[in-house]
Design a protein around this motif. Structure first.
Motif, PDB file in Angstrom:
ATOM      1  N   LYS A 124      -6.301  12.350 -19.113  1.00 22.00           N
ATOM      2  CA  LYS A 124      -7.111  13.287 -19.897  1.00 22.00           C
ATOM      3  C   LYS A 124      -6.690  13.285 -21.365  1.00 22.00           C
ATOM      4  N   ILE A 125      -5.390  13.266 -21.609  1.00 22.33           N
ATOM      5  CA  ILE A 125      -4.887  13.270 -22.981  1.00 22.33           C
ATOM      6  C   ILE A 125      -5.286  11.986 -23.695  1.00 22.33           C
ATOM      7  N   VAL A 126      -5.102  10.859 -23.038  1.00 20.79           N
ATOM      8  CA  VAL A 126      -5.429   9.576 -23.655  1.00 20.79           C
ATOM      9  C   VAL A 126      -6.929   9.480 -23.934  1.00 20.79           C
ATOM     10  N   ARG A 127      -7.754   9.916 -22.982  1.00 16.05           N
ATOM     11  CA  ARG A 127      -9.201   9.830 -23.168  1.00 16.05           C
ATOM     12  C   ARG A 127      -9.719  10.743 -24.270  1.00 16.05           C
ATOM     13  N   SER A 128      -9.103  11.902 -24.442  1.00 18.44           N
ATOM     14  CA  SER A 128      -9.629  12.852 -25.425  1.00 18.44           C
ATOM     15  C   SER A 128      -8.889  12.828 -26.752  1.00 18.44           C
ATOM     16  N   ALA A 129      -7.861  12.012 -26.863  1.00 21.19           N
ATOM     17  CA  ALA A 129      -7.085  11.970 -28.105  1.00 21.19           C
ATOM     18  C   ALA A 129      -7.915  11.380 -29.234  1.00 21.19           C
ATOM     19  N   LYS A 130      -7.840  12.023 -30.362  1.00 22.56           N
ATOM     20  CA  LYS A 130      -8.472  11.484 -31.558  1.00 22.56           C
ATOM     21  C   LYS A 130      -7.623  11.893 -32.742  1.00 22.56           C
ATOM     22  N   GLU A 131      -7.505  11.016 -33.671  1.00 21.42           N
ATOM     23  CA  GLU A 131      -6.677  11.269 -34.839  1.00 21.42           C
ATOM     24  C   GLU A 131      -7.524  11.914 -35.922  1.00 21.42           C
ATOM     25  N   PRO A 132      -7.089  13.059 -36.441  1.00 18.13           N
ATOM     26  CA  PRO A 132      -7.871  13.693 -37.511  1.00 18.13           C
ATOM     27  C   PRO A 132      -7.834  12.861 -38.781  1.00 18.13           C
ATOM     28  N   LYS A 133      -8.901  12.979 -39.588  1.00 21.12           N
ATOM     29  CA  LYS A 133      -8.961  12.247 -40.848  1.00 21.12           C
ATOM     30  C   LYS A 133      -7.859  12.711 -41.784  1.00 21.12           C
ATOM     31  N   SER A 134      -7.580  13.979 -41.763  1.00 24.16           N
ATOM     32  CA  SER A 134      -6.467  14.522 -42.547  1.00 24.16           C
ATOM     33  C   SER A 134      -5.961  15.759 -41.816  1.00 24.16           C
ATOM     34  N   GLN A 135      -4.843  16.268 -42.254  1.00 26.26           N
ATOM     35  CA  GLN A 135      -4.238  17.424 -41.597  1.00 26.26           C
ATOM     36  C   GLN A 135      -5.176  18.620 -41.544  1.00 26.26           C
ATOM     37  N   ARG A 136      -6.021  18.764 -42.550  1.00 22.18           N
ATOM     38  CA  ARG A 136      -6.866  19.940 -42.616  1.00 22.18           C
ATOM     39  C   ARG A 136      -8.281  19.710 -42.090  1.00 22.18           C
ATOM     40  N   THR A 137      -8.488  18.802 -41.198  1.00 24.92           N
ATOM     41  CA  THR A 137      -9.825  18.621 -40.640  1.00 24.92           C
ATOM     42  C   THR A 137      -9.931  19.161 -39.225  1.00 24.92           C
ATOM     43  N   MET A 138      -8.802  19.447 -38.598  1.00 21.78           N
ATOM     44  CA  MET A 138      -8.846  19.992 -37.233  1.00 21.78           C
ATOM     45  C   MET A 138      -7.918  21.197 -37.135  1.00 21.78           C
ATOM     46  N   CYS A 139      -8.461  22.307 -36.688  1.00 23.66           N
ATOM     47  CA  CYS A 139      -7.680  23.521 -36.479  1.00 23.66           C
ATOM     48  C   CYS A 139      -6.829  23.334 -35.225  1.00 23.66           C
ATOM     49  N   ASP A 140      -5.583  23.795 -35.275  1.00 26.79           N
ATOM     50  CA  ASP A 140      -4.682  23.648 -34.135  1.00 26.79           C
ATOM     51  C   ASP A 140      -4.827  24.753 -33.100  1.00 26.79           C
ATOM     52  N   MET A 141      -5.738  25.698 -33.317  1.00 32.48           N
ATOM     53  CA  MET A 141      -5.949  26.771 -32.348  1.00 32.48           C
ATOM     54  C   MET A 141      -6.799  26.242 -31.194  1.00 32.48           C
ATOM     55  N   LEU A 142      -6.379  26.544 -29.985  1.00 37.23           N
ATOM     56  CA  LEU A 142      -7.147  26.128 -28.816  1.00 37.23           C
ATOM     57  C   LEU A 142      -8.542  26.718 -28.875  1.00 37.23           C
ATOM     58  N   GLU A 143      -9.506  25.975 -28.402  1.00 37.10           N
ATOM     59  CA  GLU A 143     -10.902  26.392 -28.303  1.00 37.10           C
ATOM     60  C   GLU A 143     -11.581  26.618 -29.647  1.00 37.10           C
ATOM     61  N   CYS A 144     -11.009  26.130 -30.732  1.00 37.28           N
ATOM     62  CA  CYS A 144     -11.632  26.291 -32.043  1.00 37.28           C
ATOM     63  C   CYS A 144     -12.824  25.343 -32.154  1.00 37.28           C
ATOM     64  N   ASN A 145     -13.920  25.880 -32.653  1.00 34.60           N
ATOM     65  CA  ASN A 145     -15.090  25.032 -32.891  1.00 34.60           C
ATOM     66  C   ASN A 145     -15.716  25.358 -34.245  1.00 34.60           C
ATOM     67  N   ARG A 146     -14.896  25.858 -35.153  1.00 33.88           N
ATOM     68  CA  ARG A 146     -15.372  26.246 -36.478  1.00 33.88           C
ATOM     69  C   ARG A 146     -15.447  25.017 -37.387  1.00 33.88           C
ATOM     70  N   PRO A 147     -16.296  25.074 -38.396  1.00 34.07           N
ATOM     71  CA  PRO A 147     -16.357  23.955 -39.355  1.00 34.07           C
ATOM     72  C   PRO A 147     -15.073  23.852 -40.171  1.00 34.07           C
ATOM     73  N   SER A 148     -14.758  22.658 -40.614  1.00 35.53           N
ATOM     74  CA  SER A 148     -13.510  22.439 -41.347  1.00 35.53           C
ATOM     75  C   SER A 148     -13.522  23.082 -42.735  1.00 35.53           C
ATOM     76  N   LYS A 149     -14.671  23.512 -43.240  1.00 37.10           N
ATOM     77  CA  LYS A 149     -14.738  24.097 -44.577  1.00 37.10           C
ATOM     78  C   LYS A 149     -14.248  25.540 -44.624  1.00 37.10           C
ATOM     79  N   ASP A 150     -13.977  26.172 -43.500  1.00 32.36           N
ATOM     80  CA  ASP A 150     -13.455  27.538 -43.486  1.00 32.36           C
ATOM     81  C   ASP A 150     -12.087  27.602 -44.136  1.00 32.36           C
ATOM     82  N   SER A 151     -11.626  28.816 -44.445  1.00 30.41           N
ATOM     83  CA  SER A 151     -10.307  29.011 -45.049  1.00 30.41           C
ATOM     84  C   SER A 151      -9.211  28.729 -44.035  1.00 30.41           C
TER      85      SER A 151
END
Length: 144
Positions: free
Chosen positions: A81-108
């Motif tokens: 499951k980890i290998v199949r769903s792993a993806k590298e973010p373009k930069s540190q600030r493109t993916m929120c580390d909170m579980l279940e987050c689905n907010r756009p990256s432009k948020d604060s």
């Protein structure tokens, strides 16, 4: 764990209650039960047994049916499951580390001062950047 589970259960209960207050999920009341898990036969399958117990309980299966062979299968399942769903973010600030987050990256964003995780303000119930000394719930539970 040789009958000393009450210490770990109490620490888990405190963590879940604290997390529930922070993110509005997993609220209690929490209470101890008398479930019996399958027996772990090695010193390194704690994680798979915890996952298997949670999965068994969520499916209405008695955890006492779990075995060491099940732990190996759970380890392989989680790895795939980890290998199949792993993806590298373009930069540190493109993916929120909170579980279940689905907010756009432009948020604060806010960064944990200990582990460096980046999280959306709204995901951790912050309203402004004045919270510059932010400590995420994992670090807060671990270090305070």
């Amino acid at each position: 764990m040789n009958g000393q589970n009450h210490i770990f259960i109490e620490n888990w209960r405190k963590y879940v209650e604290k997390r529930g207050k922070e993110v509005g999920k997993l609220s209690g009341p929490w209470k101890n039960g008398n479930l019996i898990s399958g027996h772990q036969k090695d010193g390194h399958s704690c994680g798979p047994f915890v996952l298997m117990n949670a999965l068994a309980l969520s499916k209405g299966i008695m955890p006492s049916y779990l075995s060491q062979k099940c732990a190996l299968m759970m380890r392989q399942y989680v790895t795939s499951k980890i290998v199949r769903s792993a993806k590298e973010p373009k930069s540190q600030r493109t993916m929120c580390d909170m579980l279940e987050c689905n907010r756009p990256s432009k948020d604060s964003w806010v960064q944990c001062k200990v582990c460096g995780k980046w999280l959306h303000f709204t995901c951790v119930n912050l309203k402004s950047a004045s919270d510059s000394e932010y400590l995420c719930i994992i670090c807060d539970a671990q270090y305070q």
